[in-house]
Design a protein around this motif. Structure first.
Motif, PDB file in Angstrom:
ATOM      1  N   ARG A 199       1.099  -1.132  -0.089  1.00  0.00           N
ATOM      2  CA  ARG A 199       0.291   0.311   0.239  1.00  0.00           C
ATOM      3  C   ARG A 199       0.902   0.739   0.168  1.00  0.00           C
ATOM      4  N   SER A 200       1.488   1.566   0.757  1.00  0.00           N
ATOM      5  CA  SER A 200       3.050   2.722   0.734  1.00  0.00           C
ATOM      6  C   SER A 200       3.888   2.779  -0.547  1.00  0.00           C
ATOM      7  N   GLN A 247      -8.993   3.753  -3.190  1.00  0.00           N
ATOM      8  CA  GLN A 247      -7.605   2.848  -2.506  1.00  0.00           C
ATOM      9  C   GLN A 247      -7.371   3.675  -0.700  1.00  0.00           C
ATOM     10  N   PHE A 305       0.119   4.280  -2.966  1.00  0.00           N
ATOM     11  CA  PHE A 305      -0.020   5.843  -2.952  1.00  0.00           C
ATOM     12  C   PHE A 305       1.282   6.229  -3.108  1.00  0.00           C
ATOM     13  N   MET A 324      -6.607   6.642  -0.094  1.00  0.00           N
ATOM     14  CA  MET A 324      -5.305   7.346   0.533  1.00  0.00           C
ATOM     15  C   MET A 324      -6.166   8.704   1.325  1.00  0.00           C
ATOM     16  N   ALA A 374      -7.573   7.646  -6.559  1.00  0.00           N
ATOM     17  CA  ALA A 374      -6.868   7.554  -5.077  1.00  0.00           C
ATOM     18  C   ALA A 374      -7.517   7.078  -3.835  1.00  0.00           C
ATOM     19  N   ASN A 413      -3.025  13.424   1.676  1.00  0.00           N
ATOM     20  CA  ASN A 413      -1.575  13.017   1.026  1.00  0.00           C
ATOM     21  C   ASN A 413      -1.726  13.428  -0.200  1.00  0.00           C
TER      22      ASN A 413
END
Length: 248
Positions: free
Chosen positions: A21-22, A59, A25, A61, A56, A65
């Motif tokens: 996931r990091s 997901q 992103f 996010m 985004a 961010n």
């Protein structure tokens, strides 16, 4: 990715992304920054940015961010990402298209070429593979957003070209120039889509066996793990039960 079952392949990709996931992103932020830099930093006035922000949000996010990525596009001396496309052949002779956003073409080309070579593929010239694909708009909705009949009816009314529904969801295809018009019409009826973007859809599939499929999926996973790579498309066909074993 594209294959025997489009939704199963989509879920395979999303499952891999959830484990990273990091990194996901980071890729989403890069697309948001690039989209905002190439146009206006306002999603309401920039169709590409609106699509990037929507992806985004799907997901999960964080809003901070997203806002930080947009703001980064307006900073003097920030990274200036360039869109690059690579085409080649993977294990089993399947066509593979790689889309990247990079600030160093030489670095990205070297890494992509190395990944192709490592898994028995080979990188070709631009145009070597893309003629086997159609450039088309694709809008994805969750299965519970509508019945198949309701979705295809709305898709036709909205100007779409094709609609595929299954227990996994709905995929609506349209002319890429009409993507945001069709997406807006569908979202007015069914709510926000999971994604709305321009993709490469294979005209025909290339069957691969389990051995080639294993190498191919490992190659695609390695490509998607690259910081510079945004999207990977392929025209393989693999049996659902084999795909499930390989993705377990």
């Amino acid at each position: 990715m594209a294959g025997h079952s489009k939704f199963k392949n989509i879920q395979f990709r999303k499952g891999a992304q959830d484990k990273k996931r990091s990194k996901l992103f980071s890729k989403l932020a890069r697309e948001i920054t690039a989209a905002a830099r190439m146009g206006l930093p306002d999603p309401a006035m920039n169709a590409r940015l609106r699509t990037a922000v929507q992806a985004a949000r799907v997901q999960n996010m964080p809003k901070d961010n997203i806002e930080r990525a947009i703001k980064k596009s307006q900073e003097a001396g920030g990274e200036n990402y360039e869109e690059v496309r690579y085409e080649g052949f993977g294990p089993g002779g399947v066509g593979v298209i790689v889309e990247a956003l990079t600030d160093n073409r030489n670095r990205t080309a070297s890494e992509v070429r190395s990944i192709f070579s490592k898994f028995g593929g080979n990188l070709g010239e631009t145009g070597a593979v893309s003629f086997m694909f159609d450039r088309i708009g694709a809008i994805e909705f969750a299965a519970d957003k509508a019945t198949p009949d309701a979705m295809i009816e709305a898709a036709i009314e909205g100007g779409a070209e094709d609609c595929e529904s299954s227990d996994d969801g709905h995929l609506v295809y349209c002319d890429p120039d009409q993507l945001h018009h069709v997406a807006k019409a569908l979202e007015a009826r069914f709510g926000e889509a999971n994604s709305a973007r321009i993709v490469w859809r294979p005209q025909t599939g290339v069957p691969v066996d389990e051995e080639a499929g294993q190498k191919l999926l490992r190659m695609i996973d390695a490509l998607e793990d690259s910081d510079d790579v945004q999207n990977v498309y392929s025209n393989f066909e693999i049996a659902d039960e084999v795909l499930e074993r390989l993705s377990a």
